[in-house]
Design an enzyme around this catalytic site. Sequence first.
Site, mmCIF file in Angstrom:
data_model
loop_
_atom_site.group_PDB
_atom_site.id
_atom_site.type_symbol
_atom_site.label_atom_id
_atom_site.label_comp_id
_atom_site.label_asym_id
_atom_site.label_seq_id
_atom_site.Cartn_x
_atom_site.Cartn_y
_atom_site.Cartn_z
ATOM 1 N N HIS A 156 -76.389 51.563 -9.464
ATOM 2 C CA HIS A 156 -77.078 50.372 -8.946
ATOM 3 C C HIS A 156 -76.685 50.037 -7.510
ATOM 4 C CE1 HIS A 156 -79.086 49.030 -12.665
ATOM 5 N NE2 HIS A 156 -78.177 49.801 -13.215
ATOM 6 N N ASP A 365 -76.727 47.009 0.598
ATOM 7 C CA ASP A 365 -77.128 46.669 -0.773
ATOM 8 C C ASP A 365 -77.877 47.843 -1.380
ATOM 9 O OD1 ASP A 365 -77.403 44.930 -2.963
ATOM 10 O OD2 ASP A 365 -77.941 43.251 -1.667
HETATM 11 C C1 GDG Z 1 -76.636 45.079 -8.163
HETATM 12 C C2 GDG Z 1 -76.740 45.769 -6.782
HETATM 13 C C3 GDG Z 1 -79.208 45.996 -7.135
HETATM 14 C C4 GDG Z 1 -78.380 35.239 -8.436
HETATM 15 N N1 GDG Z 1 -77.981 33.947 -8.450
HETATM 16 C C5 GDG Z 1 -78.444 33.419 -9.581
HETATM 17 C C6 GDG Z 1 -79.154 34.403 -10.283
HETATM 18 N N2 GDG Z 1 -79.087 35.510 -9.564
HETATM 19 C C7 GDG Z 1 -79.765 36.768 -9.935
HETATM 20 C C8 GDG Z 1 -80.891 37.079 -8.983
HETATM 21 C C9 GDG Z 1 -81.031 38.592 -9.173
HETATM 22 C C10 GDG Z 1 -79.604 39.017 -9.500
HETATM 23 O O1 GDG Z 1 -78.870 37.850 -9.877
HETATM 24 C C11 GDG Z 1 -78.895 39.599 -8.290
HETATM 25 O O2 GDG Z 1 -79.400 40.886 -8.074
HETATM 26 P P1 GDG Z 1 -79.248 41.626 -6.680
HETATM 27 O O3 GDG Z 1 -80.040 42.863 -6.762
HETATM 28 O O4 GDG Z 1 -79.714 40.721 -5.599
HETATM 29 O O5 GDG Z 1 -77.689 41.879 -6.465
HETATM 30 P P2 GDG Z 1 -76.411 42.389 -7.357
HETATM 31 O O6 GDG Z 1 -75.981 41.365 -8.317
HETATM 32 O O7 GDG Z 1 -75.393 42.775 -6.337
HETATM 33 O O8 GDG Z 1 -76.933 43.677 -8.157
HETATM 34 C C12 GDG Z 1 -78.105 45.519 -6.173
HETATM 35 C C13 GDG Z 1 -78.993 45.427 -8.526
HETATM 36 O O9 GDG Z 1 -77.665 45.682 -9.002
HETATM 37 C C14 GDG Z 1 -79.972 46.030 -9.543
HETATM 38 O O10 GDG Z 1 -79.916 47.415 -9.542
HETATM 39 O O11 GDG Z 1 -80.455 45.535 -6.655
HETATM 40 O O12 GDG Z 1 -78.231 46.214 -4.939
HETATM 41 O O13 GDG Z 1 -75.699 45.309 -5.914
HETATM 42 O O14 GDG Z 1 -81.859 38.908 -10.259
HETATM 43 O O15 GDG Z 1 -82.015 36.348 -9.344
HETATM 44 N N3 GDG Z 1 -79.774 34.197 -11.458
HETATM 45 C C15 GDG Z 1 -79.692 32.929 -11.987
HETATM 46 N N4 GDG Z 1 -79.022 31.920 -11.352
HETATM 47 C C16 GDG Z 1 -78.389 32.102 -10.156
HETATM 48 O O16 GDG Z 1 -77.816 31.180 -9.602
HETATM 49 N N5 GDG Z 1 -80.313 32.671 -13.156
#
Ligand code: GDG
Length: 464
Positions: A156, A365
């Site tokens: 990821h 990322d």
């Molecule tokens: C890893 C990789 C890759 C965030 N704050 C809240 C909340 N979130 C949710 C977002 C989103 C998820 O968390 C974060 O996903 P990201 O992709 O932005 O980042 P990582 O956590 O670092 O994820 C990344 C991912 O895996 C998938 O393969 O894209 O590059 O680092 O869905 O919405 N959700 C809620 N409340 C919050 O305050 N409910």
Amino acid sequence: MSGRLIAVSNRVAIPRDGQASGGLAVGVLAALKEHGGIWFGWDGKTTDSEPHDARVVDDGNISYATINLNRTEFDAYYNGFSNETLWPLFHFLLGFFKYDRHNFESYLRVNALFARKLKPLLEPTDVIWIHDYHLIPLAAELRRAGVTQPIGFFLHVPFPGYDVLRALPVHEHLLRCLCAYDVVGFHTQRDLRSFQECIAQPGIGGHILSDGRIRAGGRMFRADVFPIGIEVEDCGSLAHAHRDNPEVKLLRDSLMGRRMIIGVDRLDYSKGLPERFHAYERLLQHYPDNRRNVVLLQIAPPTRTGIRTYNEIREELEGIAGRINGRYAQIDWVPVRYLNRGYDRGMLMAMYREARVGLVTPVRDGMNLVAKEYVAAQDPDDPGVLVLSTLAGAAFELEQAVLVNPYDTDGVAAGIQTALEMSLAERRERHSAMIATLQRNDINAWRSRFIEALRHGHEGEQHD
Ligand code: GDG
């Protein structure tokens, strides 16, 4: 060939009543529902004694099988090797990188434990899908225990080029572990190319065949690109449904017509938050018309609080936000609203929709789902503009975002200004192009393509 799916990740996200889950959990759960199977992983608890065998909870055709971990071992495996070694290394952030061979040994032992506890649950026709950098050695451990079923791995986070990877003393060991899989998946072509470069080094001696398969470590396997997507319609409808949530209304009223810029990130140094705050300050300096007229809402739920660097970045951000507010705030306007907590998913989608600009500026990322969710949550008739880092995997797909380099403070400030000034016609045009991309490659396309590759890849050939 058909059979159950066995999904394995460090943590198991058991759905809770009334709570919408997001990201990876949605894809894995949909795949498990379709094929039936088990989600195996850690239950989030530690013990001072021996971990118990997997505890299984059934829900329809899905079973959740979880184990606990020894406290000391967990600290070295999770906080230590996974998050103080692999996380910064894979994000090209060697300034944060630490290595301790005892942590690596715990990492291997926890992977061996996962294999031991998972093996008794397996059936001959199962296919196994392992997620992320915490579990790279798991297939090698399962193979050692006699498991012959197809095993896939999805990373990821980004995969670094060889010159970065070789900072890790045990990089060859990890590369050999990756050769025990049947399919290794990445978010972008760039990650795949870096992996191929590493596998072809003399220490591993892998051969990339003309059809893209790799011959290495006495086996043949496939490495490919599977960019993760989102549930596009779901984001839009959640945003709409939560429009009149009392807290969303409160937010809307409090803006008093000012335009909102939103950032939503786990509090992690890879997300480029200090750089983003500096760029916002530059916006207020260089484009003074924005003073009193814009608000930056930054939501940053804390993560990995067991690691010192994560507490330091929290303090750093509080300092920068305080300074910007101290310098620019007026009696009825505070430029930065910095919220160090998480929100319910529906509320998050509604907040995305209230924002004229989605500011997603990680310094590195794998993909970044927030960028995709922000676009999907917009009102198509009056959409906001995504300002996106070129260093996020999502930038390879969302070409119609305003693309910025997160290290270029003036460039990000100018990008935000471009977004704030963009005409309705241009906003609509960019938004509809991005929605088409998101729909073409949504979360279901991601998981179906991966499982298809896993089943298919295992049918024809095995050993060379
Ligand atoms: C890893 C990789 C890759 C965030 N704050 C809240 C909340 N979130 C949710 C977002 C989103 C998820 O968390 C974060 O996903 P990201 O992709 O932005 O980042 P990582 O956590 O670092 O994820 C990344 C991912 O895996 C998938 O393969 O894209 O590059 O680092 O869905 O919405 N959700 C809620 N409340 C919050 O305050 N409910």
